[in-house]
Design a protein around this motif. Structure first.
Motif, PDB file in Angstrom:
ATOM      1  N   TYR A   1       0.874  -1.174   0.000  1.00  0.00           N
ATOM      2  CA  TYR A   1       0.000   0.000   0.000  1.00  0.00           C
ATOM      3  C   TYR A   1       0.907   1.218   0.000  1.00  0.00           C
ATOM      4  O   TYR A   1       2.113   1.115   0.274  1.00  0.00           O
ATOM      5  N   VAL A   2       0.345   2.379  -0.297  1.00  0.00           N
ATOM      6  CA  VAL A   2       1.125   3.619  -0.335  1.00  0.00           C
ATOM      7  C   VAL A   2       0.373   4.700   0.439  1.00  0.00           C
ATOM      8  O   VAL A   2      -0.827   4.893   0.239  1.00  0.00           O
ATOM      9  N   ILE A   3       1.087   5.379   1.326  1.00  0.00           N
ATOM     10  CA  ILE A   3       0.530   6.497   2.083  1.00  0.00           C
ATOM     11  C   ILE A   3       0.928   7.795   1.402  1.00  0.00           C
ATOM     12  O   ILE A   3       2.093   8.003   1.052  1.00  0.00           O
ATOM     13  N   GLY A   4      -0.027   8.686   1.225  1.00  0.00           N
ATOM     14  CA  GLY A   4       0.258  10.034   0.752  1.00  0.00           C
ATOM     15  C   GLY A   4      -0.002  11.014   1.879  1.00  0.00           C
ATOM     16  O   GLY A   4      -1.058  10.966   2.521  1.00  0.00           O
ATOM     17  N   SER A   5       0.943  11.891   2.139  1.00  0.00           N
ATOM     18  CA  SER A   5       0.800  12.870   3.229  1.00  0.00           C
ATOM     19  C   SER A   5       1.194  14.248   2.733  1.00  0.00           C
ATOM     20  O   SER A   5       1.929  14.392   1.757  1.00  0.00           O
ATOM     21  N   ILE A   6       0.704  15.253   3.441  1.00  0.00           N
ATOM     22  CA  ILE A   6       1.013  16.642   3.095  1.00  0.00           C
ATOM     23  C   ILE A   6       1.778  17.264   4.254  1.00  0.00           C
ATOM     24  O   ILE A   6       1.235  17.415   5.357  1.00  0.00           O
TER      25      ILE A   6
ATOM     26  N   ASP B   1       4.787  21.117   9.636  1.00  0.00           N
ATOM     27  CA  ASP B   1       4.911  20.350  10.881  1.00  0.00           C
ATOM     28  C   ASP B   1       6.331  20.338  11.425  1.00  0.00           C
ATOM     29  O   ASP B   1       6.619  19.601  12.372  1.00  0.00           O
ATOM     30  N   LEU B   2       7.198  21.155  10.868  1.00  0.00           N
ATOM     31  CA  LEU B   2       8.606  21.133  11.250  1.00  0.00           C
ATOM     32  C   LEU B   2       8.922  22.231  12.260  1.00  0.00           C
ATOM     33  O   LEU B   2       8.526  23.388  12.080  1.00  0.00           O
ATOM     34  N   ALA B   3       9.652  21.857  13.305  1.00  0.00           N
ATOM     35  CA  ALA B   3      10.007  22.821  14.343  1.00  0.00           C
ATOM     36  C   ALA B   3      10.779  23.997  13.761  1.00  0.00           C
ATOM     37  O   ALA B   3      10.630  25.142  14.217  1.00  0.00           O
TER      38      ALA B   3
ATOM     39  N   LEU C   1      -3.041  17.177   9.763  1.00  0.00           N
ATOM     40  CA  LEU C   1      -1.734  17.500  10.340  1.00  0.00           C
ATOM     41  C   LEU C   1      -1.540  19.002  10.505  1.00  0.00           C
ATOM     42  O   LEU C   1      -0.792  19.448  11.374  1.00  0.00           O
ATOM     43  N   VAL C   2      -2.222  19.769   9.697  1.00  0.00           N
ATOM     44  CA  VAL C   2      -2.075  21.226   9.699  1.00  0.00           C
ATOM     45  C   VAL C   2      -2.362  21.843  11.069  1.00  0.00           C
ATOM     46  O   VAL C   2      -1.923  22.964  11.367  1.00  0.00           O
ATOM     47  N   LYS C   3      -3.029  21.101  11.951  1.00  0.00           N
ATOM     48  CA  LYS C   3      -3.348  21.627  13.287  1.00  0.00           C
ATOM     49  C   LYS C   3      -2.237  21.369  14.303  1.00  0.00           C
ATOM     50  O   LYS C   3      -2.391  21.726  15.482  1.00  0.00           O
ATOM     51  N   ILE C   4      -1.133  20.787  13.900  1.00  0.00           N
ATOM     52  CA  ILE C   4      -0.126  20.225  14.808  1.00  0.00           C
ATOM     53  C   ILE C   4       0.354  21.202  15.881  1.00  0.00           C
ATOM     54  O   ILE C   4       0.550  20.819  17.035  1.00  0.00           O
TER      55      ILE C   4
ATOM     56  N   LEU D   1      -5.827  13.329  18.755  1.00  0.00           N
ATOM     57  CA  LEU D   1      -5.782  12.406  17.633  1.00  0.00           C
ATOM     58  C   LEU D   1      -5.938  13.153  16.319  1.00  0.00           C
ATOM     59  O   LEU D   1      -6.557  14.222  16.253  1.00  0.00           O
ATOM     60  N   TYR D   2      -5.382  12.568  15.260  1.00  0.00           N
ATOM     61  CA  TYR D   2      -5.767  12.926  13.890  1.00  0.00           C
ATOM     62  C   TYR D   2      -6.723  11.822  13.427  1.00  0.00           C
ATOM     63  O   TYR D   2      -6.392  10.647  13.585  1.00  0.00           O
ATOM     64  N   PRO D   3      -7.885  12.165  12.855  1.00  0.00           N
ATOM     65  CA  PRO D   3      -8.390  13.505  12.618  1.00  0.00           C
ATOM     66  C   PRO D   3      -9.304  14.004  13.728  1.00  0.00           C
ATOM     67  O   PRO D   3      -9.689  13.251  14.628  1.00  0.00           O
TER      68      PRO D   3
END
Length: 270
Positions: A107-112, A121-123, A162-165, A208-210
């Motif tokens: 399977y393949v995961i696509g993430s943004i 999401d990067l410090a 993830l945009v809410k991280i 949790l997401y989402p």
């Protein structure tokens, strides 16, 4: 049944001994379907898909070594699924499709993770949140969720909100629900499943997401789900799955999707 399809070896090595630490934890946590989905940007073979200074400094794997690790595991009767987590990159559909089709992924995961040049999401990019228009960032993020779904390249979308991280969340609920609605409508018209990820519990957002409202829309539109921990350390495999299962059942889910070499099958959630 339980899945944990989103896990990373990047803090260790692409060696069987390290993989087995994850497998042992999966067994301890009673995970029935387990997979490794390393970040695609770590591999030399993805330079034509995503390239920027942050990513290029972290590109140090060859896909041959990755595939060989799974072949060794399967030779030793270790039931681990081979996956990849790709940064969905607008304008690179042909390149992403070529990469995905070059390997026998289960399977393949696509993430943004990127909105233009903004690593959301990067410090290292956290200060950017105070410099940018929040509604604009959210709109552009969910624009990508939609085109990710429309590409139909991915079996799972990783950590869909993830945009809410970092806890930057629009106060305008109508705006936010509109983003959820248009994203789930696109996903419902694709093959893409949504993961309930416990990783957010280990991030600044502490959730949790989402978002439960987003997951309810997924259920209402018949979008299948999987459970994932996004573990980067063996001890985080299957972490907090009681909370993920409780959320899934509260919105109405009774099954999970499983994958093997592109085939999919629903199994009872438990």
């Amino acid at each position: 049944m339980r899945t944990d399809y989103h896990n990373h070896l990047e803090l260790g090595t692409l060696e069987l001994d390290y993989l087995m630490k994850f497998m042992d934890e999966a067994k301890l946590k009673k995970i029935d379907y387990f997979g490794i989905s390393e970040h695609a940007y770590h591999f030399y073979q993805t330079k034509d898909i995503l390239s920027n200074p942050w990513v290029d400094a972290r590109r140090y794997y060859d896909m041959k070594d990755y595939v060989d690790l799974f072949k060794l595991a399967w030779k030793n009767d270790i039931d681990v699924k081979m996956s990849i987590e790709m940064d969905y990159t607008p304008g690179k559909h042909a390149e992403m499709e070529k990469f995905i089709s070059s390997y026998d992924f289960d399977y393949v995961i696509g993430s943004i993770h990127w909105v233009g040049d903004f690593g959301i999401d990067l410090a290292e990019f956290r200060d950017e949140w105070d410099k940018r228009d929040l509604h604009d960032t959210y709109t552009k993020y969910y624009d990508q969720v939609i085109t990710l779904a429309q590409s139909n390249l991915f079996d799972i979308i990783g950590h869909i909100d993830l945009v809410k991280i970092f806890k930057y969340i629009p106060e305008d609920e109508e705006f936010l629900l509109h983003q959820f609605d248009r994203a789930t409508t696109a996903l419902a018209n694709s093959k893409t499943c949504v993961e309930i990820s416990t990783a957010g519990l280990r991030k600044p957002i502490g959730k949790l997401y989402p978002d439960p409202r987003l997951l309810q829309m997924c259920f209402d539109k018949n979008i299948p789900i999987v459970l994932s921990s996004d573990a980067h350390r063996p001890q985080d495999v299957g972490a907090d799955f009681d909370q993920a299962i409780d959320l899934a059942k509260r919105v109405g889910y009774k099954t999970l999707m499983t994958f093997e070499k592109g085939d999919r099958k629903e199994v009872p959630l438990g």
